[in-house]
Design an enzyme around this catalytic site. Sequence first.
Site, PDB file in Angstrom:
ATOM      1  N   PHE A  33      69.828  91.311  60.241  1.00  0.00           N
ATOM      2  CA  PHE A  33      69.074  90.511  61.211  1.00  0.00           C
ATOM      3  C   PHE A  33      68.900  91.233  62.542  1.00  0.00           C
ATOM      4  O   PHE A  33      67.987  90.916  63.295  1.00  0.00           O
ATOM      5  CB  PHE A  33      69.810  89.195  61.509  1.00  0.00           C
ATOM      6  N   TYR A  68      56.070  95.317  67.490  1.00  0.00           N
ATOM      7  CA  TYR A  68      57.078  94.571  66.729  1.00  0.00           C
ATOM      8  C   TYR A  68      56.720  94.575  65.244  1.00  0.00           C
ATOM      9  O   TYR A  68      57.531  94.973  64.391  1.00  0.00           O
ATOM     10  CB  TYR A  68      57.185  93.139  67.256  1.00  0.00           C
ATOM     11  N   ARG A  88      50.155  78.666  64.379  1.00  0.00           N
ATOM     12  CA  ARG A  88      51.314  79.299  63.748  1.00  0.00           C
ATOM     13  C   ARG A  88      51.895  78.364  62.691  1.00  0.00           C
ATOM     14  O   ARG A  88      51.706  77.155  62.729  1.00  0.00           O
ATOM     15  CB  ARG A  88      52.415  79.579  64.796  1.00  0.00           C
TER      16      ARG A  88
END
Length: 331
Positions: free
Chosen positions: A72, A140, A220
């Site tokens: 993570f 990202y 989203r």
Amino acid sequence: MTILVTGGAGYIGSHTVRALQEEGEEVVVLDDLSEGHRKAVKGTKLRKVDLKSAVRTKKALCEIRPEAVFHFAASCYVGESVTDPGKYYRQNVVALLNLLEGMAAASCKRMVFSSTCAIYGEPKRIPITEDLPKNPVNSYGRTKLHGEGMLADYHRAHGIESVSLRYFNAAGAHPDGSLGEDHEPETHLIPLVLDVALGKRKDIKIFGTDYPTRDGTCIRDYIHVMDLARAHILGLACLRDGRAGVRAYNLGNETGHSVLEVLEAARKVTGHPIPAEDAPRRPGDPPKLVGSSALARNELGWQPRFGDLEAILATAWNWHRNHPDGYGETG
Ligand code: UFG
């Protein structure tokens, strides 16, 4: 056998550690505590290790000798990744490289990897299926896509099998109120909206009202953090069955909500007016991201339990109300 969880003191990591504990798994958390919270990790060993150090990472892996790694630990702010790409390449590519080298040295052959819908960029088709082209529009997404490529290479060279989980927008908190979202600085829509409801912020800025969407704001697919945690458990089962090789799955609710719809739902859940102000677009934001999770349902047997946005917001609100300062510490 030990499951090593990097970033286990962070938001999605800590909820997954809890799910692993509930499954009776032995867990060790590796976290540099730069963004994670010691208080989010209970009942398990926490080793403070910066994965950007190849030497320390290899040493930790060779000492722990885990059966599998859940990775993570990453930098995950879209906006920041545009202005400071170096941070994202160091954390999301170099640290992953160190981890994979450490795994190879420790003969660890299984990884569940935190990937993201940001690897698709601005998809031509909605809902997004796993086979669509990957054209990230921010650093990202690009660093996470490199990560998936590295996993394929390490499978070929070292036999490391992996399940990459491409999260859509993680939201919500543990229903018992003991774990939740606490980022510093906070940039995510839902926690910021709830900060307004708590009186910690005056209003919420709506980043862009001229997108080609039904109300002009970005859409989203919000997915509950507990549902993401569950998918990791199923990913581990897939690896243990020897079914994995190199796999990747979308994890979303298959429903899109605009920024304005999130605000409206938050007003209902909190009973607060939550004032909002129009603001310019935020660089790097695709207009619409909604996923198909059919593959995860069919192959992993995953079934999200929190399908409804208000139900997701209610768990987040429960956490925020009771922890207005989050965990109240870092490090
Ligand atoms: N937004 C606002 N105002 C704010 C904050 C956000 O209008 O103050 C908008 C954003 O522009 C975006 C939406 O709300 O349209 C959601 O923004 P978040 O920052 O909450 O989430 P992102 O979609 O940018 O990013 C999240 C994860 C990433 C992941 C990405 C995929 O943080 O890790 O979803 O979309 F890659």
